[in-house]
Design an enzyme around this catalytic site. Structure first.
Site: not given
Ligand code: DQA
Length: 140
Positions: A76, A99, A106
């Site tokens: 994050a 990632h 997303r």
């Protein structure tokens, strides 16, 4: 010998039991064992932290050491951390952004990565294979 460090950010210690539809059912520890077996000529180091400053400290530590590269999944913090972006900018060792999921399809807040411009490249959306591809990128 080739030397590569993998640095994982917050909640990636929960891989295998965290949102498995997105991140899969394999733990990072199991994946990491396989990776080390697949690349016997690479000396891997691994560090995971849920704490932003600890990730900055590790980037500084490995950033001036004799390493082929750093594979970084800041989780994050990708979408929030100017401190991690600045650290990547400051260091000498090349960083490849990784990632597991494809952050561009997303939630909108995942579409921005503060680190992409300062990385050698980014590999996203291939599940844990993203890490394998990042290893390859340092060996070719
Ligand atoms: C992630 C994507 C991030 O948006 C998220 O916060 C993570 C994991 C990935 O590997 O897909 O924790 O970095």
């Amino acid at each position: 010998m080739d030397k590569i460090v993998i640095i994982n950010g917050p909640n990636l210690n929960l891989l295998g039991k965290r949102e498995t539809a997105i991140y899969g059912t394999e733990t990072f520890e199991d994946f990491f064992l396989k990776l080390k077996n697949e690349y016997p000529n690479v000396a891997f180091s691994y560090f995971q932290s849920n704490i932003e400053g600890e990730i900055v400290n590790k980037l500084q530590e490995f950033g001036f050491a004799d390493y082929n590269g750093i594979i970084l999944n800041p989780a994050a913090y990708t979408h929030t951390s100017i401190a991690i972006a600045d650290a990547i900018k400051a260091i000498k060792t090349p960083v490849v952004e990784v990632h597991i999921s494809n952050i561009t399809n997303r939630e909108k807040y995942r579409h921005t990565s503060y680190i992409t411009p300062f990385c050698k490249g980014s590999i996203i959306g291939f599940g844990l294979n993203s890490y394998r591809l990042a290893v390859e990128s340092f060996l070719i």
